[in-house]
Design an enzyme around this catalytic site. Structure first.
Site, PDB file in Angstrom:
ATOM      1  N   ASP A   1      -5.449   0.264  -3.893  1.00 49.44           N
ATOM      2  CA  ASP A   1      -4.701  -0.220  -3.117  1.00 49.44           C
ATOM      3  C   ASP A   1      -3.249   0.537  -3.025  1.00 49.44           C
ATOM      4  OD1 ASP A   1      -3.553  -1.949  -1.103  1.00 49.44           O
ATOM      5  OD2 ASP A   1      -4.017  -3.697  -2.175  1.00 49.44           O
TER       6      ASP A   1
ATOM      7  N   HIS B   1      -8.737  -4.251   7.229  1.00 44.69           N
ATOM      8  CA  HIS B   1      -7.419  -4.218   6.909  1.00 44.69           C
ATOM      9  C   HIS B   1      -6.849  -2.834   6.766  1.00 44.69           C
ATOM     10  CE1 HIS B   1      -3.845  -5.553   4.657  1.00 44.69           C
ATOM     11  NE2 HIS B   1      -4.007  -4.651   4.026  1.00 44.69           N
TER      12      HIS B   1
END
Length: 440
Positions: free
Chosen positions: A251, A348
């Site tokens: 991430d 996302h």
């Protein structure tokens, strides 16, 4: 969740001081096992540092006479600078431990008390970031430790300007954030007059700074809320790499990088040409802080393939589902054999991509958190999301609006607190943080 940032770990951990009973037994070549392990650990550490941008140097040395243990410089030697164009803790590589704390000025406290407080805080931050003990009564929590990449970063909330009579100096960038449908915000853990971000690669060093900041607040300010976070420890991976969040996802891949020509323009307030009356923010940035709870029990029930479809990236290495490695640009137009987009329209990574949001960019620099198990038996865990930008209305807000309308990740997260803070530029030599505002 608008993503997570990470910069590669730039320091490495030293070997544990605990040893087995035969740690000093001779190994091959007549070198004790303790020294052999120390040498190997030092070599690995040196290799990691060479490959890490902006890292502090780590040296290793072994006695040429074969006497005594290997001498290793630890990650505790890494030091961030207090003075500079920008405050430390914005572009500083992610640290292993973090504390966020917000204060409200006490009743009766105003500009005079705030000025004295920022002077005290700046002196404490300067001493601790240099690895020096505090004058007077020190708690001793961080005795024997070096600076450990400690950063202490200060910001002002919207209400600070009302309480100090500086409303005319308040930037429009501090206008309240809009409401989002996914918000479940707790006002008691949101906003605040003053905000402090503390980061370090040693938990005791970070806690020592937290206690010093709280103690120096004295009667001038009271704690509104405080949160604790963590990241992967430097040296925990074989090579520097992007961090993972508590969902197990790599991430932070898409973060803007300081090497990019427009990085300063997107993240920091310009030193010249800014709005009149806002010169005190030159070199500063705006921090959006969100406590985002991850619904891990629900997330972990999904098969890996479905988790990857929600994000639009492979879980193992962070590569886009359209192929390549972590840093390969995703092909958002690519369709699979079934004619459907490989990266789904609600993935996302697609929705949060700058090219899907008019180039909106923010530097995301969060900490994970875990505050135990709630009464309903589920973990209170997630992300202390912190993002930096020159203008939150052009950085955070458009991306979050897009995510709010149709992000597949939304059903697995919950925004529980929020704050927006103006973080002025770094102090010059002889200055305290915020001096150009408070003494204008």
């Amino acid at each position: 969740m608008t993503g997570v940032t990470n910069t590669p770990s730039s320091t490495s951990s030293s070997p544990s001081s605990s040893t087995s009973p035969d740690a000093d037994a001779p190994a091959a070549g007549g070198i004790s096992r303790r020294r052999l392990l120390g040498t190997a650990g030092g070599a690995a550490a040196a290799g990691l540092v060479v490959g890490a941008a902006g890292g502090a140097g780590v040296a290793t040395a072994v006695s040429s006479q074969g006497e005594g243990p290997a001498v290793l410089a630890s990650l505790g030697t890494a030091k961030a600078m207090f003075h500079g164009k920008h405050q430390a803790g914005i572009t500083t590589p992610l640290q292993a431990r973090g504390h966020l704390i917000a204060f409200d000025l006490a009743p009766g406290s105003g500009r005079k008390e705030a000025t004295a407080l920022l002077r005290r805080w700046s002196e404490v931050a300067q001493q601790l970031m240099a690895g020096r003990p505090l004058a007077g009564e020190d708690t001793g929590v961080a005795f024997d430790a070096g600076p450990s990449s400690l950063t202490v970063t200060f910001g002002f909330g919207r209400t600070f300007f009302d309480r100090t009579g500086l409303t005319a100096k308040r930037p429009v960038e501090l206008d309240p954030l809009p409401d989002f449908s996914s918000d479940r915000l707790d006002a008691r853990r949101s906003n605040g007059d003053l905000w402090v971000q503390i980061g370090a690669d040693d938990a005791l060093v970070a806690f020592h700074a937290l206690r010093a900041v709280q103690r120096e607040a004295g009667d001038a300010a009271r704690v509104r809320w405080q949160m604790n976070g963590f990241n992967r420890s430097p040296g925990a991976t074989a090579a520097p790499m992007t961090t993972r969040n508590l969902m197990g996802q790599v991430d932070g891949t898409g973060n803007p990088k300081p090497s990019e020509p427009d990085f300063e323009k997107r993240i920091f307030v310009p030193e010249k040409g800014g709005p009149a009356g806002q010169e005190w923010m030159a070199g500063g940035s705006y921090a959006v802080v969100r406590r985002i709870r991850m619904l891990l029990d629900d997330w972990e029930k999904l098969p890996r393939g479905e988790q990857e479809a929600v994000i639009g990236r492979r879980k193992k290495d962070g590569a886009p589902l359209t192929g390549g490695d972590e840093f390969t640009e995703p092909d958002l137009q690519k369709a699979g054999p079934n004619g459907k987009l490989v990266i789904a329209s609600d993935a996302h990574s697609r929705i949060s991509a700058p090219e899907q949001n008019g180039g909106a960019a923010m530097l995301r620099r969060p900490f994970s958190y875990h505050d135990g198990i709630s009464a309903d038996g589920v973990p209170d865990a997630g992300l202390l999301f912190i993002c930096w930008q020159a203008d939150p209305m052009r950085g955070f807000v458009p991306v979050q609006r897009k995510l709010d309308r149709g992000d597949a990740l939304s059903k697995f997260i919950r925004h529980e607190s929020s704050g927006l803070f103006a973080v002025p530029g770094g102090p010059r030599e002889g200055e305290y943080v915020g001096q150009r505002l408070l003494e204008a």
